[in-house]
Design an enzyme around this catalytic site. Sequence first.
Site, PDB file in Angstrom:
ATOM      1  CD  GLN A 129      -3.270  -8.747   2.835  1.00  0.00           C
ATOM      2  OE1 GLN A 129      -2.083  -8.437   2.656  1.00  0.00           O
ATOM      3  NE2 GLN A 129      -3.919  -8.456   3.934  1.00  0.00           N
TER       4      GLN A 129
ATOM      5  CG  HIS B 130     -10.520  -7.869  -3.034  1.00  0.00           C
ATOM      6  ND1 HIS B 130     -11.367  -8.559  -2.177  1.00  0.00           N
ATOM      7  CD2 HIS B 130      -9.687  -7.179  -2.228  1.00  0.00           C
ATOM      8  CE1 HIS B 130     -11.065  -8.260  -0.928  1.00  0.00           C
ATOM      9  NE2 HIS B 130     -10.046  -7.418  -0.931  1.00  0.00           N
ATOM     10  CB  SER B 131     -12.132 -13.502  -6.809  1.00  0.00           C
ATOM     11  OG  SER B 131     -12.833 -13.140  -7.976  1.00  0.00           O
ATOM     12  CE1 TYR B 132     -14.223  -9.959  -1.040  1.00  0.00           C
ATOM     13  CE2 TYR B 132     -14.237 -11.129   1.051  1.00  0.00           C
ATOM     14  CZ  TYR B 132     -14.137  -9.947   0.336  1.00  0.00           C
ATOM     15  OH  TYR B 132     -13.960  -8.761   0.995  1.00  0.00           O
TER      16      TYR B 132
ATOM     17  CG  ASP C 100      -6.746  -8.783   6.380  1.00  0.00           C
ATOM     18  OD1 ASP C 100      -6.306  -8.812   5.215  1.00  0.00           O
ATOM     19  OD2 ASP C 100      -7.497  -7.890   6.797  1.00  0.00           O
TER      20      ASP C 100
ATOM     21  CG  HIS D   7      -8.372  -2.471  -1.210  1.00  0.00           C
ATOM     22  ND1 HIS D   7      -7.126  -3.033  -1.183  1.00  0.00           N
ATOM     23  CD2 HIS D   7      -9.191  -3.363  -0.567  1.00  0.00           C
ATOM     24  CE1 HIS D   7      -7.173  -4.211  -0.572  1.00  0.00           C
ATOM     25  NE2 HIS D   7      -8.408  -4.433  -0.183  1.00  0.00           N
TER      26      HIS D   7
ATOM     27  CD  GLU E  41      -6.773  -9.106  -1.180  1.00  0.00           C
ATOM     28  OE1 GLU E  41      -6.374  -7.936  -1.217  1.00  0.00           O
ATOM     29  OE2 GLU E  41      -7.356  -9.576  -0.189  1.00  0.00           O
TER      30      GLU E  41
ATOM     31  CG  ASN F  34      -2.687  -4.504   1.820  1.00  0.00           C
ATOM     32  OD1 ASN F  34      -3.027  -3.986   2.871  1.00  0.00           O
ATOM     33  ND2 ASN F  34      -2.408  -5.784   1.715  1.00  0.00           N
ATOM     34  NE  ARG F  35      -5.919  -1.806   6.233  1.00  0.00           N
ATOM     35  CZ  ARG F  35      -6.411  -2.997   5.866  1.00  0.00           C
ATOM     36  NH1 ARG F  35      -5.656  -3.887   5.257  1.00  0.00           N
ATOM     37  NH2 ARG F  35      -7.677  -3.297   6.117  1.00  0.00           N
TER      38      ARG F  35
HETATM   39  C1  GAL Z   1      -8.798  -7.052   2.080  1.00  0.00           C
HETATM   40  C2  GAL Z   1      -8.049  -6.414   3.214  1.00  0.00           C
HETATM   41  C3  GAL Z   1      -8.948  -6.495   4.438  1.00  0.00           C
HETATM   42  C4  GAL Z   1     -10.277  -5.834   4.164  1.00  0.00           C
HETATM   43  C5  GAL Z   1     -10.878  -6.419   2.910  1.00  0.00           C
HETATM   44  C6  GAL Z   1     -12.143  -5.734   2.490  1.00  0.00           C
HETATM   45  O1  GAL Z   1      -8.029  -7.016   0.927  1.00  0.00           O
HETATM   46  O2  GAL Z   1      -6.833  -7.073   3.424  1.00  0.00           O
HETATM   47  O3  GAL Z   1      -8.322  -5.894   5.554  1.00  0.00           O
HETATM   48  O4  GAL Z   1     -10.097  -4.451   4.041  1.00  0.00           O
HETATM   49  O5  GAL Z   1      -9.990  -6.338   1.842  1.00  0.00           O
HETATM   50  O6  GAL Z   1     -13.139  -5.851   3.457  1.00  0.00           O
END
Ligand code: GAL
Length: 381
Positions: free
Chosen positions: A316, A207-209, A279, A133, A344, A107-108
Amino acid sequence: MKRRYIYSVVLTLLLLLSSAVVALAQASITKQSFGKTAAGENVDLYILKNVHGMEAKITNYGGIVVSLTALDRNRAYADVVLGFNDLESYLTKNDPYLGAIIGRFGNRIAKGRFNLNGVEYKLAVNNGENHLHGGIKGFDKVVWTGREMSTPNGPAVVLTYLSKDGEEGYPGNLRASVTYTLTNKNELRIDYSASTDKATVINLTHHSYFNLLGEGNSDILQHRVTINADRFVPTDAESIPTGELAKVVGTPFDFLKATAIGARINQDHEQLKFGNGYDHTWVINGRPGTLRLAATVAEPVQGRVMEVWTTEPGVQFYTGNFLDGSLTGKAGKPYPRRSGFCLETQHYPDSPNQPAFPTTTLRRGAPFRSTTIYRFRMPGQ
Ligand code: GAL
């Protein structure tokens, strides 16, 4: 009579034993080459199978989960994570962290700056003015050392990486270890640990989708989500937390009861505008440090259910808002907007600049540990 009874008991026991042995024999872990990086480093692909035949493919490049299968209500497997077939695609495409380990800091971090023990550290800035990240070359883009392991719970792969003092601007030599276990309870279990030789900050995540209809098959808007959280972390337009932990009640962020992702995602709500959809970090109910249920996702058509358990304070929930159809996945199908979602598990964003948030400082001599489990089941199981 008595003898026949003894025979049948012995026979049943033998049958039970042999089926158990056959079942256990099916759990396996194999390793094959997945190619080389541009710098010539060898990259491997580990193929883990549990006793039920569930399979995970994991590479030591970025600790990426390349594929993961799960059963539907008709006992059919599908690959439920987004990804690519070959290393080349991970290396060259504008990959939005598909399946990767994120570190040192998921995250940021606002403006890529934070103070620790009176020193200001400046990190790589890679998301507008902010750090995202782990920076330009985060843990998702490095080659980890891999080692396969058979455990009583299922096959595992242990990944280790030494992040040197100053990498992406972070202080301290950080030794990180991530163990993926594909358990015989149909779980992908992730155990993280780390230690440093100098105070630093850490926020490791995965960070699995996911798409429980199978990768590349439609959007995820009909998936029904429950998040065990009374509060979430509102942000500004750049996804930096305001510092408040807001109540979800009465907002489109209330997932205390199972709700379709798409039911409220386009509502006229400032936070949904800032996130381009969901998000945000949710504040998981219960005590951080204890393994507790963070979220459940149920896909109503094919019936796959995924639970997320974690020791982390937050999760997240990101609904793939930035996917735009330009990437093509393993089955040759494009990944359009919202064709995958991420859960996440992590500390809250920008924690190093938010003294009221649970701390992400890691000190020398105090090891970091964290566990997250993605558990797959069918309805009613
Ligand atoms: C997520 C983040 C999003 C975006 C994404 C990657 O973890 O919360 O804002 O950056 O990763 O595209």
